[in-house]
Scaffold this motif. Structure first.
Motif, short mmCIF file in Angstrom:
data_model
loop_
_atom_site.label_atom_id
_atom_site.label_comp_id
_atom_site.label_asym_id
_atom_site.label_seq_id
_atom_site.Cartn_x
_atom_site.Cartn_y
_atom_site.Cartn_z
N LYS A 1 -35.34 -29.47 32.51
CA LYS A 1 -34.70 -28.41 32.01
C LYS A 1 -34.94 -27.75 33.28
O LYS A 1 -34.74 -26.43 33.89
N TYR A 2 -36.94 -27.61 34.40
CA TYR A 2 -36.35 -26.58 35.75
C TYR A 2 -36.94 -27.96 36.45
O TYR A 2 -37.33 -28.82 36.45
N VAL A 3 -36.23 -27.54 37.44
CA VAL A 3 -36.90 -27.94 39.21
C VAL A 3 -38.00 -26.61 39.62
O VAL A 3 -36.62 -25.50 40.50
N ILE A 4 -38.75 -26.61 40.52
CA ILE A 4 -38.97 -25.71 41.40
C ILE A 4 -39.14 -26.01 41.90
O ILE A 4 -39.53 -27.74 42.91
N ASN A 5 -39.20 -25.95 43.31
CA ASN A 5 -38.90 -26.32 44.90
C ASN A 5 -39.97 -25.07 45.25
O ASN A 5 -39.74 -23.70 44.80
N THR A 6 -41.28 -25.45 45.90
CA THR A 6 -42.30 -25.02 46.63
C THR A 6 -41.96 -25.02 47.62
O THR A 6 -42.60 -23.81 48.23
N HIS A 7 -40.79 -25.32 48.69
CA HIS A 7 -39.94 -24.90 50.16
C HIS A 7 -39.23 -25.27 50.19
O HIS A 7 -38.80 -26.13 49.67
N TYR A 8 -38.61 -25.05 51.64
CA TYR A 8 -37.21 -25.06 51.68
C TYR A 8 -36.91 -26.37 52.72
O TYR A 8 -35.98 -26.88 52.88
N HIS A 9 -38.56 -27.34 53.06
CA HIS A 9 -38.08 -29.12 53.52
C HIS A 9 -37.22 -29.68 53.13
O HIS A 9 -37.41 -29.77 51.44
N GLY A 10 -36.14 -30.50 53.53
CA GLY A 10 -35.43 -31.11 52.99
C GLY A 10 -35.82 -31.75 52.47
O GLY A 10 -35.30 -32.71 51.11
N ASP A 11 -37.03 -32.87 52.28
CA ASP A 11 -38.00 -33.37 51.17
C ASP A 11 -38.68 -32.39 50.07
O ASP A 11 -39.32 -33.84 49.62
N SER A 18 -30.29 -34.44 42.11
CA SER A 18 -30.19 -35.69 40.81
C SER A 18 -30.86 -34.75 39.91
O SER A 18 -30.97 -35.68 38.81
N PHE A 19 -30.93 -33.93 39.79
CA PHE A 19 -31.09 -33.06 38.32
C PHE A 19 -30.10 -32.30 37.66
O PHE A 19 -29.96 -30.81 37.31
N PRO A 20 -28.34 -31.99 37.26
CA PRO A 20 -27.67 -31.34 37.16
C PRO A 20 -27.88 -31.57 35.81
O PRO A 20 -28.82 -31.95 34.48
N GLY A 21 -27.42 -29.88 36.06
CA GLY A 21 -27.68 -28.85 34.52
C GLY A 21 -29.28 -28.39 34.29
O GLY A 21 -29.28 -27.67 33.63
N ALA A 22 -30.41 -28.95 35.65
CA ALA A 22 -31.97 -27.87 35.81
C ALA A 22 -31.34 -26.67 36.22
O ALA A 22 -30.31 -26.51 37.24
N THR A 59 -28.35 -29.19 47.00
CA THR A 59 -28.16 -28.18 45.88
C THR A 59 -28.62 -26.93 45.94
O THR A 59 -29.96 -27.15 45.47
N PRO A 60 -28.07 -26.09 46.17
CA PRO A 60 -29.36 -24.48 46.09
C PRO A 60 -29.71 -24.37 44.72
O PRO A 60 -29.04 -24.47 44.08
N PRO A 61 -30.75 -23.82 45.53
CA PRO A 61 -31.38 -22.38 44.11
C PRO A 61 -30.52 -21.85 42.91
O PRO A 61 -29.60 -21.19 43.24
N THR A 62 -30.78 -21.80 41.82
CA THR A 62 -29.62 -21.00 40.63
C THR A 62 -30.70 -19.33 40.25
O THR A 62 -29.68 -18.63 40.11
N LYS A 63 -32.24 -19.57 40.89
CA LYS A 63 -32.61 -18.54 39.98
C LYS A 63 -33.76 -17.92 40.95
O LYS A 63 -34.23 -19.58 41.77
#
Length: 204
Positions: A1-11, A18-22, A59-63
């Motif tokens: 449901k959610y993907v959290i990006n802790t920072h912007y680095h590519g890794d 890989s998480f369509p719809g999240a 894929t950029p953040p949606t929120k």
């Protein structure tokens, strides 16, 4: 449901697709850096002698959020918190209060010598105490589980506290050893050799 990006680095953001719809959540600054600094992924890899076969778009953040965001996940509260600048200035952590678990991204290294920033950017470890203050804020939450961006998890307040204190001492001692030598105009190879010897206990 959610993907959290802790920072912007590519890794840490390269798997968003890989998480369509999240819903992909990140700080406002992380979203900005993903767009503005996209080319750094390739430069970063080349710095370490790595080669991409294919460079796919991120894929950029949606929120996005600033400072703090609370999520309700199946009745569990998750807090997304900005606790200060660490390896990158846009970083956030995920705090799961009921489990006393914290996901620190690359703010805490649990293995070997910590990454202190991208070699070709003026960010990461700075002599302003910001990263050390981050360690203090994490410690104040009294987590019993710490999941880093890289390395094994830490379990137990004692083990977590010990690692945070070790990293704090390392960063403090590192600046104390390097700054006077830089101020004295010593060449970098000499500084490196002398500091490696002076701080050899950390390698051990």
């Amino acid at each position: 449901k959610y993907v959290i990006n802790t920072h912007y680095h590519g890794d840490h953001v390269g798997g968003n697709a890989s998480f369509p719809g999240a819903e992909i959540i990140a700080t406002e600054q992380t979203a900005k850096f993903i767009e503005q600094r996209d080319g750094e992924r390739v430069e970063y890899a080349r710095t370490f002698g790595l080669a991409f076969q294919q460079v796919h778009p991120i894929t950029p953040p949606t929120k996005t959020f600033r400072d703090r965001l609370v999520l309700d996940v199946g009745g569990e509260k998750l807090e997304l918190l900005q606790l200060g600048r660490v390896e990158t200035p846009d970083a956030c952590v995920v705090w799961w209060p009921s489990r006393r678990a914290i996901f620190t991204g690359d703010g805490v290294s649990t293995l070997d010598y910590p990454w202190t920033g991208v070699p070709f950017l003026d960010e990461g470890l700075q002599p302003d105490g910001e990263w050390i203050s981050f360690f203090k804020r994490v410690k104040e939450l009294k987590p019993s589980v710490l999941i880093p961006g890289h390395g094994p998890p830490l379990e137990g307040e004692a083990a977590i506290s010990a690692r945070l204190e070790l990293l704090s001492r390392l960063f403090t001692d590192l600046f104390a050893a390097v700054k006077p030598r830089v101020d004295a105009g010593k060449p970098v190879p000499q500084i490196l050799a002398e500091v490696n010897q002076e701080l050899r206990a950390y390698r051990e």
